[in-house]
Design an enzyme around this catalytic site. Structure first.
Site, PDB file in Angstrom:
ATOM      1  N   LYS A 168     -44.819   7.421  14.123  1.00  0.00           N
ATOM      2  CA  LYS A 168     -44.933   6.661  12.867  1.00  0.00           C
ATOM      3  C   LYS A 168     -43.651   5.868  12.619  1.00  0.00           C
ATOM      4  O   LYS A 168     -42.604   6.192  13.191  1.00  0.00           O
ATOM      5  CB  LYS A 168     -45.201   7.635  11.717  1.00  0.00           C
ATOM      6  CG  LYS A 168     -44.104   8.669  11.542  1.00  0.00           C
ATOM      7  CD  LYS A 168     -44.561   9.830  10.679  1.00  0.00           C
ATOM      8  CE  LYS A 168     -43.416  10.777  10.418  1.00  0.00           C
ATOM      9  NZ  LYS A 168     -43.840  12.041   9.819  1.00  0.00           N
ATOM     10  N   CYS A 176     -21.442  -6.904   5.141  1.00  0.00           N
ATOM     11  CA  CYS A 176     -22.247  -7.982   4.571  1.00  0.00           C
ATOM     12  C   CYS A 176     -23.685  -7.879   5.086  1.00  0.00           C
ATOM     13  O   CYS A 176     -24.013  -6.953   5.813  1.00  0.00           O
ATOM     14  CB  CYS A 176     -21.656  -9.337   4.939  1.00  0.00           C
ATOM     15  SG  CYS A 176     -19.915  -9.495   4.523  1.00  0.00           S
ATOM     16  N   ASP A 196     -25.302  -9.813   7.250  1.00  0.00           N
ATOM     17  CA  ASP A 196     -25.476 -10.080   8.681  1.00  0.00           C
ATOM     18  C   ASP A 196     -24.218  -9.863   9.511  1.00  0.00           C
ATOM     19  O   ASP A 196     -24.260 -10.005  10.730  1.00  0.00           O
ATOM     20  CB  ASP A 196     -25.920 -11.537   8.878  1.00  0.00           C
ATOM     21  CG  ASP A 196     -27.024 -11.900   7.912  1.00  0.00           C
ATOM     22  OD1 ASP A 196     -28.110 -11.311   8.019  1.00  0.00           O
ATOM     23  OD2 ASP A 196     -26.779 -12.734   7.015  1.00  0.00           O
ATOM     24  N   ARG A 248     -45.455  19.364  16.605  1.00  0.00           N
ATOM     25  CA  ARG A 248     -45.339  17.939  16.250  1.00  0.00           C
ATOM     26  C   ARG A 248     -43.903  17.555  15.888  1.00  0.00           C
ATOM     27  O   ARG A 248     -43.648  17.015  14.818  1.00  0.00           O
ATOM     28  CB  ARG A 248     -46.206  17.612  15.022  1.00  0.00           C
ATOM     29  CG  ARG A 248     -47.619  18.127  14.982  1.00  0.00           C
ATOM     30  CD  ARG A 248     -48.347  17.611  13.727  1.00  0.00           C
ATOM     31  NE  ARG A 248     -47.703  17.995  12.494  1.00  0.00           N
ATOM     32  CZ  ARG A 248     -48.022  19.049  11.753  1.00  0.00           C
ATOM     33  NH1 ARG A 248     -49.014  19.847  12.126  1.00  0.00           N
ATOM     34  NH2 ARG A 248     -47.374  19.305  10.637  1.00  0.00           N
ATOM     35  N   TYR A 278     -16.576  -9.414   0.728  1.00  0.00           N
ATOM     36  CA  TYR A 278     -16.985  -9.426  -0.689  1.00  0.00           C
ATOM     37  C   TYR A 278     -16.250  -8.390  -1.515  1.00  0.00           C
ATOM     38  O   TYR A 278     -15.994  -7.276  -1.045  1.00  0.00           O
ATOM     39  CB  TYR A 278     -18.483  -9.119  -0.811  1.00  0.00           C
ATOM     40  CG  TYR A 278     -19.388 -10.201  -0.293  1.00  0.00           C
ATOM     41  CD1 TYR A 278     -19.380 -11.478  -0.843  1.00  0.00           C
ATOM     42  CD2 TYR A 278     -20.281  -9.932   0.742  1.00  0.00           C
ATOM     43  CE1 TYR A 278     -20.239 -12.460  -0.377  1.00  0.00           C
ATOM     44  CE2 TYR A 278     -21.139 -10.905   1.219  1.00  0.00           C
ATOM     45  CZ  TYR A 278     -21.116 -12.172   0.656  1.00  0.00           C
ATOM     46  OH  TYR A 278     -21.960 -13.136   1.120  1.00  0.00           O
ATOM     47  N   HIS A 317     -48.190  21.416   7.048  1.00  0.00           N
ATOM     48  CA  HIS A 317     -46.870  20.796   7.225  1.00  0.00           C
ATOM     49  C   HIS A 317     -45.870  21.564   6.369  1.00  0.00           C
ATOM     50  O   HIS A 317     -46.169  21.921   5.236  1.00  0.00           O
ATOM     51  CB  HIS A 317     -46.955  19.325   6.796  1.00  0.00           C
ATOM     52  CG  HIS A 317     -45.763  18.503   7.184  1.00  0.00           C
ATOM     53  ND1 HIS A 317     -45.218  18.512   8.442  1.00  0.00           N
ATOM     54  CD2 HIS A 317     -45.017  17.625   6.460  1.00  0.00           C
ATOM     55  CE1 HIS A 317     -44.188  17.672   8.482  1.00  0.00           C
ATOM     56  NE2 HIS A 317     -44.037  17.122   7.294  1.00  0.00           N
ATOM     57  N   ARG A 364     -48.175  17.994  -1.084  1.00  0.00           N
ATOM     58  CA  ARG A 364     -48.446  16.578  -0.836  1.00  0.00           C
ATOM     59  C   ARG A 364     -49.904  16.476  -0.393  1.00  0.00           C
ATOM     60  O   ARG A 364     -50.770  16.892  -1.135  1.00  0.00           O
ATOM     61  CB  ARG A 364     -47.445  16.108   0.234  1.00  0.00           C
ATOM     62  CG  ARG A 364     -47.127  14.659   0.231  1.00  0.00           C
ATOM     63  CD  ARG A 364     -46.012  14.330   1.211  1.00  0.00           C
ATOM     64  NE  ARG A 364     -46.331  14.671   2.592  1.00  0.00           N
ATOM     65  CZ  ARG A 364     -45.538  14.423   3.632  1.00  0.00           C
ATOM     66  NH1 ARG A 364     -44.365  13.854   3.451  1.00  0.00           N
ATOM     67  NH2 ARG A 364     -45.897  14.743   4.859  1.00  0.00           N
TER      68      ARG A 364
HETATM   69  C1  PLP Z   1     -43.313  13.113  10.311  1.00  0.00           C
HETATM   70  C2  PLP Z   1     -44.159  14.292  10.543  1.00  0.00           C
HETATM   71  C3  PLP Z   1     -43.805  15.242  11.510  1.00  0.00           C
HETATM   72  C4  PLP Z   1     -42.492  15.216  12.259  1.00  0.00           C
HETATM   73  O1  PLP Z   1     -41.436  15.623  11.433  1.00  0.00           O
HETATM   74  P1  PLP Z   1     -39.951  15.833  12.020  1.00  0.00           P
HETATM   75  O2  PLP Z   1     -39.191  16.377  10.890  1.00  0.00           O
HETATM   76  O3  PLP Z   1     -39.483  14.481  12.447  1.00  0.00           O
HETATM   77  O4  PLP Z   1     -40.076  16.759  13.167  1.00  0.00           O
HETATM   78  C5  PLP Z   1     -44.705  16.256  11.764  1.00  0.00           C
HETATM   79  N1  PLP Z   1     -45.865  16.361  11.079  1.00  0.00           N
HETATM   80  C6  PLP Z   1     -46.225  15.478  10.121  1.00  0.00           C
HETATM   81  C7  PLP Z   1     -47.487  15.650   9.386  1.00  0.00           C
HETATM   82  C8  PLP Z   1     -45.369  14.424   9.805  1.00  0.00           C
HETATM   83  O5  PLP Z   1     -45.712  13.560   8.846  1.00  0.00           O
END
Ligand code: PLP
Length: 385
Positions: A34, A316, A318, A220, A269, A161, A132
């Protein structure tokens, strides 16, 4: 050369191997790609992951999933977030596997999949404490039953999660264990109903490091594969050898201009920095629009020809400036490493600015070219110098 992001693909592969070593050969790996693979380039990372043996990829938006399909990725793609209903046709056309949190979404997907006489694979997402997306643990069994009678859907996975799996605080360890307990109970209820929950998966990077009992059928981890350990095994009873990963991203630029300034003259700046003595300033072609946080102004050193030089004045949009000192042998167009590589990594940059490495790498601008390097390329690079 101007500013560019070097993506060390060889390191990504090494991190992937280190992960496999940690979790064992029998578990599957979902690589979260992602947000353009946390800024590393989703398609390249997806291809490398599949080659290295990843089972599937994780995205946050339908568009991200479709982009991977257009790029030739055929592995399963999990959609972590809740999409808008108008994206359902695209989910089915692109063959993306959504997380389902409620019966309404199951029905909406089923209606469309059924018309197309398809069986769309879906995963149940259970909210065990993240607060969530996901259904309540006690609703999971009902949701599974509902999916099992939807002719257009096929339950191929069940997930949750964690909210604090990357923390070794006793409180957070206990909280993660409570999340795990709720999850296991919900999965048990689904199985007791005679329904196959599919691939069971929960572990993000933190849980890979600290909670071996959360690995189930698949893990994951995102940030870990990109080379940042957001937790250490220290003090935790882990019967595994320490997991070592290396940062995949490096930001490089070069010196566009060198000039002498006099003691007392200010740079950039707001005139926040004045030369303490006559000195030489180098102008670098990278700024906050490229992802170098404004907050690190005056708190960072870049590496030029193996030596560190402090940034001078505000970063800055850029450009930024570096103090090369009085007797510098740095020349115009020399290369400067901003982070990663021979300079401190994105995790250190994050610490200095009160954020997390995720935000640093995600914020690296898409306007910068990415260069994917393997060990072989680096060997050639060195030969050519
Ligand atoms: C982003 C995400 C992960 C990975 O999380 P990390 O902290 O980068 O390991 C795993 N599962 C879900 C549902 C996520 O949204």
């Amino acid at each position: 050369m101007s500013t560019k992001v070097i993506i060390h693909i060889d390191r990504f592969k090494e991190n992937f191997e280190a992960l496999k070593d940690r979790i064992g050969e029998n578990r599957r790996i979902c690589v979260p790609v992602k947000a353009d693979a946390y800024g590393h380039g989703a398609l390249e990372i997806a291809k490398t992951s599949v080659e290295a043996g990843a089972f599937c990829l994780g995205v946050a938006t339908v568009t991200e999933g479709t982009q991977l399909r257009k790029g030739g990725i055929t592995a399963p793609i999990l959609l972590f977030s809740q999409p808008d209903p108008e994206r359902i046709p695209e989910i089915i056309e692109s063959g993306i596997t959504p997380f389902i949190s409620d019966i309404w979404f199951a029905d909406a997907l089923n209606k469309y999949a059924e018309i197309n006489r398809e069986k769309l694979p879906v995963h149940i997402k259970i909210d065990t404490g993240m607060g969530r997306t996901g259904c309540l643990p006690e609703e999971a069994c009902n949701l599974a039953k509902h999916i099992s009678i939807c002719p257009g859907l096929e339950l191929t996975g069940t997930a949750t999660h964690f909210a604090a799996a990357d923390s070794a605080d006793a409180d957070d360890i206990a909280f993660t264990q409570r999340q795990l307990g709720r999850f296991k109970e919900a999965v048990r209820a689904i199985i007791d109903e005679g329904i196959d929950p599919g691939i069971i998966h929960t572990a993000n990077s933190g849980a890979v490091i600290l909670h071996p009992d959360s690995w189930f059928d698949m893990v994951r981890p995102g940030i870990l594969l990109y080379g940042y350990k957001t937790a250490e095994e220290n003090g935790i009873q882990v019967h595994y050898k320490p997991l070592t990963v290396k940062p995949v991203m490096e930001l490089r630029t070069n010196i566009a201009l060198i000039k002498k300034i006099k003691k007392g003259e200010s740079v950039s700046y707001g005139r926040t920095w004045t030369a303490p003595c006559d000195t030489t300033i180098g102008v670098l072609q990278a700024g906050y629009a490229d992802g170098l946080p404004l907050l690190v102004s005056g708190k960072w050193q870049v590496v030029i020809n193996g030596k560190s030089y402090p940034l001078a004045g505000r970063i800055c949009m850029d450009l930024c400036c570096v103090n090369l000192g009085t007797n510098s042998d740095v020349r115009r167009w020399d290369e400067a490493v901003i982070f990663g590589g021979s300079a401190p990594d994105a995790a250190e940059l994050a610490r200095r600015t009160g954020t997390i490495p995720y935000e640093i790498t995600c914020n690296i601008s898409g306007r910068l070219p990415k260069e994917y390097v393997t060990k072989h390329d680096i060997a050639n690079d060195e030969k050519n110098q």
